[in-house]
Design a protein around this motif. Structure first.
Motif, PDB file in Angstrom:
ATOM      1  N   LEU A 618      -1.548  -4.428  -2.405  1.00 20.64           N
ATOM      2  CA  LEU A 618      -1.945  -5.220  -1.245  1.00 20.64           C
ATOM      3  C   LEU A 618      -1.054  -4.915  -0.043  1.00 20.64           C
ATOM      4  O   LEU A 618      -1.521  -4.828   1.100  1.00 20.64           O
ATOM      5  CB  LEU A 618      -1.876  -6.708  -1.590  1.00 20.64           C
ATOM      6  CG  LEU A 618      -2.864  -7.213  -2.654  1.00 20.64           C
ATOM      7  CD1 LEU A 618      -2.606  -8.681  -2.972  1.00 20.64           C
ATOM      8  CD2 LEU A 618      -4.300  -7.026  -2.193  1.00 20.64           C
ATOM      9  N   GLN A 619       0.219  -4.737  -0.321  1.00 21.29           N
ATOM     10  CA  GLN A 619       1.164  -4.418   0.749  1.00 21.29           C
ATOM     11  C   GLN A 619       0.877  -3.038   1.337  1.00 21.29           C
ATOM     12  O   GLN A 619       0.883  -2.843   2.564  1.00 21.29           O
ATOM     13  CB  GLN A 619       2.592  -4.479   0.204  1.00 21.29           C
ATOM     14  CG  GLN A 619       3.671  -4.374   1.270  1.00 21.29           C
ATOM     15  CD  GLN A 619       5.065  -4.510   0.692  1.00 21.29           C
ATOM     16  OE1 GLN A 619       5.240  -4.783  -0.503  1.00 21.29           O
ATOM     17  NE2 GLN A 619       6.080  -4.321   1.515  1.00 21.29           N
ATOM     18  N   GLU A 622      -2.213  -3.091   3.619  1.00 17.64           N
ATOM     19  CA  GLU A 622      -1.961  -3.671   4.942  1.00 17.64           C
ATOM     20  C   GLU A 622      -1.289  -2.672   5.883  1.00 17.64           C
ATOM     21  O   GLU A 622      -1.542  -2.665   7.087  1.00 17.64           O
ATOM     22  CB  GLU A 622      -1.095  -4.923   4.808  1.00 17.64           C
ATOM     23  CG  GLU A 622      -1.803  -6.103   4.182  1.00 17.64           C
ATOM     24  CD  GLU A 622      -3.011  -6.559   5.006  1.00 17.64           C
ATOM     25  OE1 GLU A 622      -2.924  -6.539   6.254  1.00 17.64           O
ATOM     26  OE2 GLU A 622      -4.029  -6.918   4.401  1.00 17.64           O
ATOM     27  N   LYS A 623      -0.447  -1.806   5.319  1.00 15.71           N
ATOM     28  CA  LYS A 623       0.287  -0.847   6.140  1.00 15.71           C
ATOM     29  C   LYS A 623      -0.507   0.426   6.411  1.00 15.71           C
ATOM     30  O   LYS A 623      -0.264   1.112   7.393  1.00 15.71           O
ATOM     31  CB  LYS A 623       1.608  -0.465   5.460  1.00 15.71           C
ATOM     32  CG  LYS A 623       2.607  -1.590   5.323  1.00 15.71           C
ATOM     33  CD  LYS A 623       3.876  -1.118   4.618  1.00 15.71           C
ATOM     34  CE  LYS A 623       4.586  -0.023   5.401  1.00 15.71           C
ATOM     35  NZ  LYS A 623       5.861   0.402   4.780  1.00 15.71           N
ATOM     36  N   SER A 625      -3.342   3.301   7.212  1.00 15.01           N
ATOM     37  CA  SER A 625      -4.360   3.497   8.248  1.00 15.01           C
ATOM     38  C   SER A 625      -5.471   4.450   7.801  1.00 15.01           C
ATOM     39  O   SER A 625      -6.548   4.459   8.406  1.00 15.01           O
ATOM     40  CB  SER A 625      -3.714   4.056   9.526  1.00 15.01           C
ATOM     41  OG  SER A 625      -3.080   5.298   9.262  1.00 15.01           O
ATOM     42  N   LYS A 630      -6.827   3.587   1.138  1.00 13.08           N
ATOM     43  CA  LYS A 630      -7.459   2.273   1.033  1.00 13.08           C
ATOM     44  C   LYS A 630      -8.574   2.266  -0.017  1.00 13.08           C
ATOM     45  O   LYS A 630      -8.710   1.323  -0.793  1.00 13.08           O
ATOM     46  CB  LYS A 630      -8.020   1.855   2.402  1.00 13.08           C
ATOM     47  CG  LYS A 630      -6.955   1.537   3.442  1.00 13.08           C
ATOM     48  CD  LYS A 630      -7.606   1.032   4.725  1.00 13.08           C
ATOM     49  CE  LYS A 630      -6.580   0.556   5.727  1.00 13.08           C
ATOM     50  NZ  LYS A 630      -7.205  -0.009   6.942  1.00 13.08           N
ATOM     51  N   LYS A 644      -5.907 -13.309  -3.801  1.00 14.47           N
ATOM     52  CA  LYS A 644      -5.365 -12.386  -2.792  1.00 14.47           C
ATOM     53  C   LYS A 644      -6.192 -11.084  -2.734  1.00 14.47           C
ATOM     54  O   LYS A 644      -6.407 -10.536  -1.653  1.00 14.47           O
ATOM     55  CB  LYS A 644      -3.899 -12.075  -3.098  1.00 14.47           C
ATOM     56  CG  LYS A 644      -2.955 -13.251  -2.866  1.00 14.47           C
ATOM     57  CD  LYS A 644      -1.511 -12.871  -3.064  1.00 14.47           C
ATOM     58  CE  LYS A 644      -1.194 -12.697  -4.545  1.00 14.47           C
ATOM     59  NZ  LYS A 644       0.254 -12.471  -4.768  1.00 14.47           N
ATOM     60  N   LEU A 648      -8.498  -9.615   0.352  1.00 16.47           N
ATOM     61  CA  LEU A 648      -8.397  -8.247   0.854  1.00 16.47           C
ATOM     62  C   LEU A 648      -9.778  -7.609   0.950  1.00 16.47           C
ATOM     63  O   LEU A 648     -10.082  -6.922   1.941  1.00 16.47           O
ATOM     64  CB  LEU A 648      -7.493  -7.419  -0.067  1.00 16.47           C
ATOM     65  CG  LEU A 648      -7.334  -5.938   0.299  1.00 16.47           C
ATOM     66  CD1 LEU A 648      -5.912  -5.478   0.077  1.00 16.47           C
ATOM     67  CD2 LEU A 648      -8.288  -5.068  -0.522  1.00 16.47           C
ATOM     68  N   LYS A 651     -11.576  -8.785   3.964  1.00 21.69           N
ATOM     69  CA  LYS A 651     -11.048  -8.150   5.167  1.00 21.69           C
ATOM     70  C   LYS A 651     -11.524  -6.699   5.275  1.00 21.69           C
ATOM     71  O   LYS A 651     -11.846  -6.206   6.367  1.00 21.69           O
ATOM     72  CB  LYS A 651      -9.525  -8.198   5.147  1.00 21.69           C
ATOM     73  CG  LYS A 651      -8.868  -7.609   6.387  1.00 21.69           C
ATOM     74  CD  LYS A 651      -7.355  -7.758   6.329  1.00 21.69           C
ATOM     75  CE  LYS A 651      -6.712  -7.177   7.585  1.00 21.69           C
ATOM     76  NZ  LYS A 651      -5.234  -7.312   7.557  1.00 21.69           N
ATOM     77  N   ASP A 655     -13.428  -3.351   7.993  1.00 21.98           N
ATOM     78  CA  ASP A 655     -12.528  -2.252   8.325  1.00 21.98           C
ATOM     79  C   ASP A 655     -13.219  -1.283   9.286  1.00 21.98           C
ATOM     80  O   ASP A 655     -14.440  -1.089   9.239  1.00 21.98           O
ATOM     81  CB  ASP A 655     -12.111  -1.518   7.043  1.00 21.98           C
ATOM     82  CG  ASP A 655     -10.931  -0.586   7.255  1.00 21.98           C
ATOM     83  OD1 ASP A 655      -9.793  -1.007   6.982  1.00 21.98           O
ATOM     84  OD2 ASP A 655     -11.148   0.561   7.704  1.00 21.98           O
TER      85      ASP A 655
END
Length: 666
Positions: A618-619, A622-623, A625, A630, A644, A648, A651, A655
């Motif tokens: 998950l971390q 988030e970082k 690109s 992903k 969690k 994700l 979200k 994207d």
């Protein structure tokens, strides 16, 4: 008895000597040598008219040529199922005979021709081509199809509608005169000299200034409008489109002018032709075709703003433009060197895409090439320079090889200098792989036979097994080459320990064997990086060329290792086995500078329990690109119902990357 013993010793000595001969082994290529021909065709004037509903071509082909032999009595023309009505050689009627398989004609000269003379031949003919030239929509009973005529000459299909010597090893200038009904646009190679209307018909006249290969002759006919533009250096550009799709022109041809400018600067050779056109056609069987001065492409690339996200023309556009130098300006002498066209076009379209889509996009293309190439090698070990190697090796693997060559040469500046020299030495001519090797050696003074031997003339890829240990202030990284040794892969070896070092010798002798056999090791310069928890890093470049090598990196202060990278950013094509701890994978996924190294760390977590890796993934998400990392994270968390993870996924549905959104849905 003495004679028998003597003969036996002589035969044994001969056999032993033969067994120890040093040789090189390659896979036989039936297309290695260019095709033989007895005249040099220099110019073709083609006059055409059509009965589209009948799929009928009516033509007159006039060839200007020079004999290549002291005496020429007959000339062969490729002409599959073409019906000749008359042939004249130097203005006199000539006899002709069709081959039994209808693949062409023998033309018998009224008088013997001598070399160093310029002669002419005119053929009146008709044909209903089944390949090479396609009549689209003329017999559609519902009148839903577009009505077009277009050609596709590569590899040797233009001989289905043009009687000629249809091979890439004889280039000629061409001109085409086409008579067609008013309301349609006609496009062919070169400059449009005229378009004259008479009695509801328009006669279009196009002509080339410089010679090109026969498979690059093109024709496109249909209902089009044209956007005229030009590059910064003044190259005229003609962008064809369907009149009712004017709103798609800007997005489809995005970056076209920028592309021309970038290629001229990067290659160092001005665009070598008089103009550049692009034309979409219906029902095209490939993506596009790099006909000289006039690329033809499938109209499925003529997209709107929304479709651009799923499939766009940018990469194909760049690929075909690159071919105007690599393939059209310099053309492979035979199919065995086809990679010199497709690998270069692929590499340069990848480099241009890097300019507009970023470094991660470029690196992911290289990674995809590596994966596909390794899979292809499971089928056979054909090299890049082989006519039967297939698209994976001719396109993406060859592009990867060129990027490695750039690194070995010393980077972009010296590589570009080598490629410019290569092109300048063979303008509008034919080339083979040795010409590229010689150009690189002439510019740099480097001995590069080893590189071409292992990456171009021989097949396969290296496989490395990597481990490490910490010993007395040193980090020792142990690298083993574990690929199957083969006479048609890698490089030969010679040592007191079999398979332990690479040299210029061609064979390795194995204990207990009375004969020698080739081996298949690679040698390449490879970077090693040791990253520490305090944020510092030690780097070392070392040539890996033995079957087992130990790379030693000093760590006198005993800093704690965070993670280790073998060939950071995947610069060398290979497969790798490098087992890493969970802590090392976590740090690499979160901290590595290269997207490929981050991806590798995430991919290596595949079999780790979700509860252990969830928070880290998950971390990373988030970082991150780039879509590939992903998408891999989404795949690994697909079965996880933690709140969690579900958040994700929600979200990710918004994207910016289409592939990420698609991964969530799938």
């Amino acid at each position: 008895m003495k004679n028998t013993i003597l003969l036996t010793l002589i035969l044994f000595g001969a056999m032993l000597t033969r067994a120890q001969l040093k040789t090189r082994s390659y896979i036989i290529d039936p297309q290695l040598a260019p095709r033989e021909h007895n005249v040099d065709f220099q110019h073709l004037r083609l006059e055409l008219s059509f009965l589209p509903a009948q799929g009928l071509v009516k033509g007159k082909a006039t060839h200007i040529f020079t004999p290549l032999r002291p005496r020429v009595d007959s000339i062969w023309l490729d002409a599959i199922r073409i019906r000749f009505s008359s042939v004249k050689v130097n203005g006199k009627d000539a006899k002709f005979k069709v081959s039994k398989d209808s693949s062409g004609y023998w033309i018998f000269c009224p008088q013997s021709l001598a070399w160093e003379t310029k002669d002419s031949m005119s053929i009146m003919y008709e044909c209903n081509p089944r390949r090479g030239l396609y009549f689209i929509g003329w017999n559609d009973p519902d009148n839903l199809s577009r009505k077009q005529i277009w050609s596709q000459g590569q590899g040797i299909d233009n001989r289905n509608w043009i009687p000629m010597y249809d091979e890439m090893n004889d280039k000629m200038t061409t001109e085409m005169i086409v008579k067609f009904e008013k309301g349609y646009k006609v496009l062919s190679n070169g400059t449009k000299l005229s378009s004259k209307e008479k009695d509801g018909m328009i006669t279009w006249h196009y002509k080339m200034k410089h010679p090109h290969a026969p498979y690059l002759i093109m024709l496109g006919i249909g209902v089009y409008d044209i956007l005229q533009t030009k590059s910064k250096t003044g190259v005229p550009m003609y962008l064809y489109y369907y009149p009712e799709w004017k709103d798609r022109v800007e997005i489809t041809y995005k970056y076209s002018e920028m592309m021309m400018d970038w290629f001229e600067k990067e290659i160092g050779i001005p665009y070598p032709w008089e103009s550049y056109s692009q034309i979409p056609v219906q029902d095209f069987m490939f993506g596009a075709m790099e006909n000289t001065t006039a690329t033809l492409f499938g109209d499925f690339f003529l997209v709107d703003d929304r479709s651009f996200n799923d499939r766009n023309y940018v990469g194909v556009n760049a690929h075909e433009l690159a071919h105007q130098w690599f393939g059209d300006y310099v053309t492979a002498r035979s199919d065995a060197h086809h990679w010199l066209q497709e690998s270069f076009a692929t590499y340069y379209n990848q480099m241009f895409e890097r300019e507009v889509f970023g470094m991660d996009y470029f690196n992911w293309a290289r990674r995809t090439a590596q994966v596909n190439s390794i899979e292809e090698s499971k089928k056979n070990k054909l090299p890049v320079a082989h006519s039967e190697s297939g698209s994976v090796r001719h396109y993406p693997k060859g592009a990867f090889v060129l990027n490695m060559l750039k690194n070995v040469l010393g980077g972009r500046e010296v590589y570009n200098k080598c490629i410019k020299h290569y092109l300048q030495q063979h303008p509008y001519g034919n080339v083979d792989t040795e010409d590229l090797l010689v150009a690189c050696e002439e510019v740099t003074g480097m001995e590069l036979d080893w590189f071409f031997e292992e990456w171009v003339y021989k097949g396969g890829e290296p496989a490395y097994s990597v481990t490490y240990k910490e010993v007395n202030g040193l980090t020792e990284i142990i690298v083993m080459q574990v690929q199957e040794l083969s006479e048609v892969t890698g490089l030969p070896v010679q040592s007191s320990v079999p398979g332990n070092s690479v040299s210029t010798a061609d064979f390795i002798g194995l204990p207990g064997e009375s004969v020698y056999r080739p081996a298949g090791l690679w040698k390449m310069p490879i970077w090693f990086e040791v990253h520490y928890t305090d944020g510092t890093v030690d780097k070392k470049l070392q040539w890996i060329e033995m079957q087992t090598e130990v790379v030693k990196i000093a760590n006198p202060s005993g800093k704690k290792i965070d993670y280790i990278l073998f060939d950071p950013n995947n610069e060398v094509m290979k497969s790798v086995s490098f087992a890493k701890s969970w802590d090392m994978l976590r740090s690499q996924a979160l901290k590595a500078a290269s997207m490929l190294d981050r991806f590798d760390a995430v991919a290596a977590m595949k079999d780790i329990p979700v509860r252990q890796k969830r928070d880290v993934l998950l971390q990373v998400f988030e970082k991150e690109s780039f879509h590939a990392v992903k998408v891999e994270i989404i795949a690994q968390l697909a079965a996880d119902d933690d709140d969690k993870t579900i958040a994700l996924f929600k979200k990710a549905c918004s994207d910016k990357e289409t592939l990420v959104r698609r991964a969530v849905i799938e």
